[in-house]
Every structure is written in C-alpha cells, then in structure tokens.
Design a protein around this motif. Structure first.
Motif, short mmCIF file in Angstrom:
data_model
loop_
_atom_site.label_atom_id
_atom_site.label_comp_id
_atom_site.label_asym_id
_atom_site.label_seq_id
_atom_site.Cartn_x
_atom_site.Cartn_y
_atom_site.Cartn_z
N LEU A 145 6.63 -5.70 -8.53
CA LEU A 145 5.39 -6.12 -8.32
C LEU A 145 4.72 -5.66 -7.17
O LEU A 145 5.21 -6.00 -5.84
CB LEU A 145 5.04 -7.60 -8.43
CG LEU A 145 5.20 -8.47 -9.47
CD1 LEU A 145 5.16 -9.87 -9.41
CD2 LEU A 145 4.22 -8.07 -10.56
N THR A 146 3.87 -4.43 -7.19
CA THR A 146 3.15 -3.98 -5.95
C THR A 146 2.06 -4.85 -5.42
O THR A 146 1.56 -5.62 -6.36
CB THR A 146 2.78 -2.64 -6.15
OG1 THR A 146 1.72 -2.86 -7.35
CG2 THR A 146 3.67 -1.74 -6.62
N PRO A 147 1.71 -4.96 -4.29
CA PRO A 147 0.63 -5.72 -3.85
C PRO A 147 -0.56 -5.61 -4.85
O PRO A 147 -1.18 -6.42 -5.23
CB PRO A 147 0.31 -5.44 -2.40
CG PRO A 147 1.61 -4.80 -2.07
CD PRO A 147 2.03 -4.31 -3.09
N GLU B 180 -2.22 -8.68 -7.10
CA GLU B 180 -3.70 -8.77 -6.93
C GLU B 180 -4.44 -8.91 -8.30
O GLU B 180 -5.21 -9.61 -8.78
CB GLU B 180 -4.52 -7.78 -5.99
CG GLU B 180 -5.67 -8.29 -5.88
CD GLU B 180 -6.45 -7.29 -4.68
OE1 GLU B 180 -7.76 -7.37 -4.49
OE2 GLU B 180 -5.94 -6.52 -4.09
N ALA B 181 -3.88 -7.72 -9.09
CA ALA B 181 -4.82 -7.69 -10.39
C ALA B 181 -4.23 -8.57 -11.41
O ALA B 181 -5.22 -9.24 -12.03
CB ALA B 181 -4.36 -6.33 -11.10
N ILE B 182 -3.14 -9.08 -11.45
CA ILE B 182 -2.64 -10.35 -12.16
C ILE B 182 -3.26 -11.63 -11.64
O ILE B 182 -3.61 -12.17 -12.65
CB ILE B 182 -1.12 -10.42 -11.93
CG1 ILE B 182 -0.31 -9.01 -12.60
CG2 ILE B 182 -0.45 -11.55 -12.66
CD1 ILE B 182 1.29 -9.04 -12.22
N GLN B 183 -3.21 -11.81 -10.54
CA GLN B 183 -3.94 -13.04 -9.78
C GLN B 183 -5.41 -12.98 -10.44
O GLN B 183 -5.71 -14.07 -10.73
CB GLN B 183 -3.66 -13.04 -8.43
CG GLN B 183 -4.27 -14.41 -7.87
CD GLN B 183 -3.36 -15.46 -8.18
OE1 GLN B 183 -2.25 -15.48 -8.10
NE2 GLN B 183 -3.98 -16.47 -8.54
N VAL C 175 -2.31 -3.75 -16.59
CA VAL C 175 -1.04 -4.38 -15.93
C VAL C 175 -0.14 -4.68 -17.26
O VAL C 175 -0.73 -5.58 -18.05
CB VAL C 175 -1.34 -5.35 -15.10
CG1 VAL C 175 -0.30 -6.07 -14.45
CG2 VAL C 175 -2.19 -4.87 -13.91
N SER C 176 1.09 -4.43 -17.19
CA SER C 176 1.77 -4.94 -18.07
C SER C 176 3.01 -5.81 -17.72
O SER C 176 3.52 -5.83 -16.28
CB SER C 176 2.57 -3.60 -19.13
OG SER C 176 3.23 -2.93 -18.21
N LEU C 177 3.13 -6.80 -18.37
CA LEU C 177 4.53 -7.96 -18.12
C LEU C 177 5.24 -8.26 -19.22
O LEU C 177 4.64 -7.98 -20.27
CB LEU C 177 3.50 -9.08 -17.49
CG LEU C 177 3.04 -9.07 -16.19
CD1 LEU C 177 2.25 -10.66 -15.99
CD2 LEU C 177 3.75 -8.88 -15.09
N ALA D 27 0.27 -16.80 -8.96
CA ALA D 27 0.82 -15.97 -9.87
C ALA D 27 2.00 -15.38 -9.36
O ALA D 27 2.99 -15.50 -10.01
CB ALA D 27 0.11 -14.65 -10.25
N SER D 28 2.02 -15.25 -8.12
CA SER D 28 3.41 -14.72 -7.39
C SER D 28 4.50 -15.80 -7.26
O SER D 28 5.44 -15.68 -7.74
CB SER D 28 3.19 -14.19 -5.91
OG SER D 28 2.74 -15.42 -5.18
#
Length: 72
Positions: free
Chosen positions: A4-6, A10-13, A44-46, A67-68
C-alpha cells in the motif's frame, strides 16, 4: 499489507469514505458492490478478502472507517 503506497491508500480511503457516506439503510450487499465499483474507478485492486473486510467494517461502524486500520 505491505504494497500500500500512500497514494493507493489515499485512493482506497476516498472510496471507503464515499461508500460509507451513503451506506446507512442500503440493501444487503450494496456496500461491497459499491466498494468494488469505486475501487475499479480509482484503478485500485485489492484481494477479495480485503474488500469484504472493508465492507464489513463500513457496515458495522456506520460508515466511519479508517482503511489503513482495516487493511493492516
């Protein structure tokens, strides 16, 4: 989750915040579906397990989710 890059976090959040804002009263499965759509839009893929964990956290916390913390 070490990849997880910052920027990715941020996109996930942003997606989590957007979905969390309107999840109250949503039909079963809507939160996870909307999370997946939002993540796709953000490119973004998870892993499925992480999307499910985020959806469950949103549903149980009435939308206010870090999210983090969920993704570890």
């Amino acid at each position: 989750m070490t990849d997880l890059t910052p920027e990715k976090l941020e996109a996930i959040q942003n997606v989590v915040d957007r979905v969390g804002a309107y999840q109250d009263g949503a039909p079963e499965g809507t939160v996870e579906t909307e999370l997946r759509k939002g993540l796709d839009e953000a490119d973004v893929s998870l892993e499925d397990a992480h999307v499910t964990a985020l959806a469950e956290a949103i549903e149980s916390a009435d939308g206010d989710v870090d999210a983090s913390s969920v993704l570890g």
